[in-house]
Design a protein around this motif. Structure first.
Motif, short mmCIF file in Angstrom:
data_model
loop_
_atom_site.label_atom_id
_atom_site.label_comp_id
_atom_site.label_asym_id
_atom_site.label_seq_id
_atom_site.Cartn_x
_atom_site.Cartn_y
_atom_site.Cartn_z
N LEU A 84 -9.41 -24.56 8.32
CA LEU A 84 -9.36 -23.16 7.89
C LEU A 84 -8.64 -22.34 8.95
CD1 LEU A 84 -12.93 -22.39 6.50
CD2 LEU A 84 -10.84 -22.83 5.23
N VAL A 85 -7.81 -21.41 8.51
CA VAL A 85 -7.12 -20.49 9.40
C VAL A 85 -7.42 -19.08 8.91
CG1 VAL A 85 -4.89 -19.72 10.30
CG2 VAL A 85 -5.30 -22.15 9.86
N CYS A 86 -7.89 -18.22 9.81
CA CYS A 86 -8.21 -16.84 9.43
C CYS A 86 -6.93 -16.12 9.01
CB CYS A 86 -8.87 -16.12 10.59
SG CYS A 86 -9.28 -14.39 10.23
N CYS A 88 -6.57 -12.87 11.79
CA CYS A 88 -6.26 -13.04 13.21
C CYS A 88 -5.62 -14.39 13.54
CB CYS A 88 -7.52 -12.85 14.06
SG CYS A 88 -8.73 -14.18 13.90
N GLY A 89 -5.66 -15.33 12.62
CA GLY A 89 -5.00 -16.62 12.82
C GLY A 89 -5.81 -17.67 13.55
N VAL A 90 -7.07 -17.36 13.90
CA VAL A 90 -7.89 -18.35 14.59
C VAL A 90 -8.15 -19.53 13.66
CG1 VAL A 90 -10.15 -17.39 13.95
CG2 VAL A 90 -9.92 -18.64 16.06
N THR A 91 -8.20 -20.73 14.23
CA THR A 91 -8.42 -21.94 13.45
C THR A 91 -9.85 -22.41 13.65
OG1 THR A 91 -6.12 -22.58 13.75
CG2 THR A 91 -7.62 -24.30 13.07
N ALA A 92 -10.49 -22.85 12.57
CA ALA A 92 -11.86 -23.35 12.64
C ALA A 92 -11.84 -24.77 13.18
CB ALA A 92 -12.49 -23.33 11.26
N ASP A 93 -12.66 -25.03 14.17
CA ASP A 93 -12.81 -26.38 14.72
C ASP A 93 -13.98 -27.06 14.03
OD1 ASP A 93 -10.74 -26.05 16.55
OD2 ASP A 93 -12.07 -25.13 18.03
N GLY A 94 -13.87 -28.34 13.81
CA GLY A 94 -14.97 -29.10 13.23
C GLY A 94 -15.13 -28.84 11.75
N TYR A 147 -9.14 -16.92 3.72
CA TYR A 147 -10.38 -17.01 4.47
C TYR A 147 -10.30 -16.11 5.69
CZ TYR A 147 -11.35 -21.09 1.63
OH TYR A 147 -11.59 -21.93 0.57
N PHE A 148 -11.46 -15.53 6.06
CA PHE A 148 -11.54 -14.65 7.22
C PHE A 148 -12.67 -15.11 8.11
CE2 PHE A 148 -9.66 -12.30 3.74
CZ PHE A 148 -8.51 -11.81 4.32
N CYS A 149 -12.41 -15.19 9.42
CA CYS A 149 -13.41 -15.66 10.39
C CYS A 149 -14.57 -14.68 10.45
CB CYS A 149 -12.77 -15.85 11.76
SG CYS A 149 -12.29 -14.32 12.58
#
Length: 69
Positions: A20-22, A25-31, A47-49
Motif C-alpha cells: 500500500l502507498v498513501c 504523502c507517499g509513505v509505503t506500508a511495511d509488512g 488508500y491513506f495512511c
C-alpha cells in the motif's frame, strides 16, 4: 514431459498483493496490509495512511475528495 498435478507450473500459492502507498504523502506500508483509510474517488480506489487520515478526519467525514484537503 508431463507435470504431476499440483506441480510448480500450476501457479502454487497466490501472488503477494502490492504494498500500500498513501495517496497523500507517499509513505509505503511495511509488512501486512494495515488498517488504512480507503476512499473511492472518481472510480479509483485510494488508500491513506493513519497519519494523513487523522490530520484530515473532518474532510473525510464530510466526504470531501482528497483534492479539497
Amino acid at each position: 514431459m508431463t507435470s504431476l498435478p499440483g506441480g510448480s507450473d500450476e501457479g502454487g500459492s497466490a501472488p503477494e498483493p502490492p504494498p500500500l502507498v498513501c495517496a497523500r504523502c507517499g509513505v509505503t506500508a511495511d509488512g501486512p496490509r494495515p488498517t488504512w483509510t480507503c476512499s473511492v474517488e472518481n472510480g479509483v480506489r485510494e488508500y491513506f495512511c493513519d497519519t494523513c487520515s487523522r490530520e484530515n478526519l473532518r474532510a473525510i467525514e464530510g466526504r470531501l475528495d482528497s483534492a479539497w484537503w
